[in-house]
Structure formats: C-alpha cells, structure tokens
Design an enzyme around this catalytic site. Sequence first.
Site, PDB file in Angstrom:
ATOM      1  CE  LYS A 247      -3.916  -1.786   2.745  1.00 43.55           C
ATOM      2  NZ  LYS A 247      -4.937  -1.713   1.701  1.00 43.55           N
ATOM      3  NE  ARG A 321     -10.552 -10.250  -1.187  1.00 44.21           N
ATOM      4  CZ  ARG A 321     -10.882  -9.453  -2.197  1.00 44.21           C
ATOM      5  NH1 ARG A 321     -11.157  -9.960  -3.391  1.00 44.21           N
ATOM      6  NH2 ARG A 321     -10.961  -8.154  -2.018  1.00 44.21           N
TER       7      ARG A 321
HETATM    8  N1  BES Z   1      -7.929  -3.631   4.673  1.00 44.69           N
HETATM    9  C1  BES Z   1      -8.104  -3.342   3.288  1.00 44.69           C
HETATM   10  C2  BES Z   1      -9.422  -2.637   2.988  1.00 44.69           C
HETATM   11  C3  BES Z   1      -9.602  -1.256   3.543  1.00 44.69           C
HETATM   12  C4  BES Z   1      -9.445  -0.144   2.745  1.00 44.69           C
HETATM   13  C5  BES Z   1     -10.001  -1.057   4.853  1.00 44.69           C
HETATM   14  C6  BES Z   1      -9.649   1.118   3.247  1.00 44.69           C
HETATM   15  C7  BES Z   1     -10.186   0.198   5.371  1.00 44.69           C
HETATM   16  C8  BES Z   1     -10.022   1.299   4.564  1.00 44.69           C
HETATM   17  C9  BES Z   1      -8.092  -4.652   2.506  1.00 44.69           C
HETATM   18  O1  BES Z   1      -7.290  -5.647   2.997  1.00 44.69           O
HETATM   19  C10 BES Z   1      -7.582  -4.312   1.143  1.00 44.69           C
HETATM   20  O2  BES Z   1      -6.457  -3.943   1.044  1.00 44.69           O
HETATM   21  N2  BES Z   1      -8.412  -4.469   0.119  1.00 44.69           N
HETATM   22  C11 BES Z   1      -8.023  -4.204  -1.204  1.00 44.69           C
HETATM   23  C12 BES Z   1      -8.633  -5.240  -2.097  1.00 44.69           C
HETATM   24  C13 BES Z   1      -8.106  -5.202  -3.505  1.00 44.69           C
HETATM   25  C14 BES Z   1      -6.639  -5.607  -3.517  1.00 44.69           C
HETATM   26  C15 BES Z   1      -8.916  -6.136  -4.341  1.00 44.69           C
HETATM   27  C16 BES Z   1      -8.540  -2.812  -1.580  1.00 44.69           C
HETATM   28  O3  BES Z   1      -9.627  -2.453  -1.156  1.00 44.69           O
HETATM   29  O4  BES Z   1      -7.799  -2.092  -2.233  1.00 44.69           O
HETATM   30 MN    MN Z   2      -5.267  -5.496   2.305  1.00 42.58          MN
END
Ligand code: BES
Ligand code: MN
Length: 469
Positions: A247, A321
């Site tokens: 990230k 997930r």
């Molecule tokens: N923990 C994040 C989701 C999230 C985003 C929580 C913003 C709180 C605030 C999750 O693990 C994640 O990174 N999801 C990805 C999924 C994608 C790679 C398909 C996302 O939302 O970018």
């Molecule tokens: Mn994530």
Amino acid sequence: MLALRRTEAGVLEAKAPLKVVFVGPEGLLGSGKALDEALGGLLGRAVREAGLKGEAGESLLLALSEGHVLLFGTGQEGDGRVLGGRLAQALLKTGFREAVAEPYGEAYPFVEGLLLGSYRFDRYKEREERGLTLALSGVEEGVLERAQKVAQGVAWARDLVNEPPNVLTPSALAEAALGLGAHGVEVGVLDEEAIRALGMGAFLAVAQGSDQPPRFIHLRYRPAGARVRLDLVGKGITFDSGGYSLKPTESMATMKGDMAGAAAVLGAFLAAAALGLPVELRGYIAACENLVSGHAYKLGDILKTLSGKTVEVMNTDAEGRLTLADALAYAQKEGAERILALSTLTGAAVVALGEEVAALFATEEGFGQEVQEAARRAGEKVWPLPLEGSYREKLKSPVADLKNVGDRYGGAIVAALFLAEFVKVPLVHLDIAGPAFARKAHALGPEGGTGFGVRTILALAEALAREGA
Ligand code: BES
Ligand code: MN
Ligand code: ZN
C-alpha cells in the site's frame, strides 16, 4: 470521561452548579420552561438576545447568580444519540465537574449517545481531560444500566482499534480476548502449530510474512436457556501493509484498524455477557499481520484453504478474504446455523457508500433484512449491495479453484462473493471498511476507531432471542 448517575430531583430543583436546558426551533423545551418561569423569563430573553434558533449543536453558557445554565440546541427531531453525543462533548468543554440534565426525546438513545460521545483514547498522552458527572433526571435505572453496558462494549472495541499496532499484535489481541473469561465467556486460542494442524492454509499464508505469530481466537457465550445461536466472524488483521502488493503510505496509515471487525465481535461479547442476553454466541477471529519479508506470501502462490478449496494469490493486499475464508469454514465446521461476518474488507465499499455506511451482503434475504433492521434500531448505518452471481467468473483462476481478486470493478461485491464460497449456511457480511474508522471527530466520538458493529450485533442477538422465545 463522563460519568452518569440518576437523580430523583427535576432540573428545576436540582442543586447542580450547571443545568442543561434544551432549545428547539420553537424555543425553550421541557423543564427549561419551568426554569425560565422561576427565573422570571431570563432564559427566554437570553435565547432571543443571543439569536439562538434551536439548531443542532448550538450552545450558550449563561452565568446567573442562581448558577450556570447551558442552553443547548436540539435541531429538528433526529437521532437522540447524536444529540446526546454533542451534549456530552459540550459539557466536557465547559470545565465543570458536575451538571444536571433531563433527556430530550426518547431516553435510551440519548443516554447511549452521552456515553459514546464522551469516549476518549488518551492513555498515551501525558495529560488527561477532566471528567464530569452528569446527573440525569427522570431516567429509569434499567435505561442507564443498559446504556452503560452497551457503551462499555463499544468503548472496548474502540480501544482495541485505537491501540497502536506495535502494542496490539495478534498475541496481544488474543490476550485481550482471554480477558473475556472473567465475564463468563469461554475463550480458546490456537497457536501457529494448532492452526497448521487444522489446515488453515490461507490464514497461515497471510501470516507467514511477519515475525509476529498468528493466533486463532474462538469464543463461546452460552447462557442457560438460550434457544438460538448466532456465530460471529471478525477480520483480525492487526496491521495491513498490503504485503508485496504494498500500500502507499496514505492508505497504510490507518491500517492498524484492519482488526475492527474482530474488535466489534469482542466488544459485542463483552456487552452481551454483561447484559445477560439469552442467546448463544460463538465468535471466530483469525488474527495476524500482513507484512513483507523473505518469507512473505507472493503473487502466484496457490493456497489450500480449510474448506479444501484452493486459491491462487493474485494480490497480497486482498488478504482479509483469505483469513476470513478459513475462519468461516471453521465456523461452519463448528455447527454454525447462521453467520454474521464483520470486516474492513474493501476500499471499494468505501467508494460505493462513503465513510459512514457499511455495505451489507446476504446469501439469504430474510437474514439480511434482520441484520439491516437490527442496524437501524441500533443507529448504525448499513445498506445492502447485491451478491451479483454473474460476477463470480471474475474469481476464476486458470490453475486453482479461485483467485483472490477480480478486476477493477465491483470490488466490494467480488470480495463478498469470495467469502460466500466458503459457507453453505446463511451468511451476512458487513463490509465496515468505511465506518470502522473515523478520520475526524464526530458527534458520537473522536477520530479513530468507532466500534461500529457492536450495537448491530447486540440488536440482532436480541431480535433472535425474541423470535426463539
Ligand atoms: N484492509 C483493506 C481494505 C480497507 C481499505 C479497509 C480502506 C479500510 C479502509 C483490505 O485488505 C484491502 O487492502 N483491500 C483491497 C482489495 C483489492 C486488492 C482487491 C482494496 O480495497 O484495495
Ligand atoms: Mn489489504
Ligand atoms: Zn486488510
């Protein structure tokens, strides 16, 4: 913090140094009128002279020879929680140590709002804010007691989210959960070896990049005479760096909150046990960190989940997930009849519904509606999104049963479809990525963890108890 107590005295005759009087668009409300009369119309004049319109959040502190009065705007009829929360914050700002008020509108939500709104997380600050004791006139004992137990559960969930990730590691989360033992909840914690022996290959893959060992937490609250059972699953990523699908800093900054689903489950257990809710509750949390290292999982890895299905990793940031797939399969093996899962699962849910509304996905309409109704009663905002079956093909992998991400579109739906692959019993999934963490202070609390989900779980458990009775 704000401490609440009940008083038999009305606001008029109470001896407190500060009295709260509500002002609505039509002028002074409730006991404010009587107080105004006793003061020879002084309050009414102050309202007119200061130009108070009775709008939400308006407040004016009057210093009278008889004592201080806080004139507080209610706005149009709305959620009593918001009014309570705003009042709590205004009272704490006055610097007074004692005050008296009479709830405006329905007592329960107002009192709950007072407690939620006064929450602070200041254990890492040198100076703590001064406390205030608010005497509440005309409130039944049961109302105050219930609000205190619910607010305690919410506050604990908020604390767990607000704790920094260097302190709240997976083991620390498990230790915190073990504390529920003192409240009559059975808690078990599985270490890495036990998790491996069970066959939770997806959970372990996410965990393997960190030096902090994973923990699988299971909870059981079994009050005598419970006739219904509700199984709860919470996402417990104590820090989500994204892994090799790293990230950027701004997105990573709040990722200590990626265990907010787990925190909601724990907070709900604490409150349910305190309230003695006549429902059997089970809880499951797969707790780990998602980090980068020489032993971290990679893109292209194929994982064997507890359910037997294999998953090809195409994005290490879609880790929630994977951990949830194993937790859900475990819940089903434990005999779950229905499962409510809460997780900060996708940024896409925040794009779709904004920061205040959680996305609700249901594999069975009736259960989905029950959760939606429970959330409405609890004053938590959720809205349904469809489990659009035709999008399932986005999860097809050339080499495994599934891959863990789809394409750019419908990300929240695709994530929910992925979860649904791992259970046959009715599943409702709340994607709380938006409302779990507040980026700025709000009526019901400061910036940071909100404890979102605790109140919905409790309201749902109560509804199920009524049905089962
Ligand atoms: N923990 C994040 C989701 C999230 C985003 C929580 C913003 C709180 C605030 C999750 O693990 C994640 O990174 N999801 C990805 C999924 C994608 C790679 C398909 C996302 O939302 O970018
Ligand atoms: Mn994530
Ligand atoms: Zn995550």
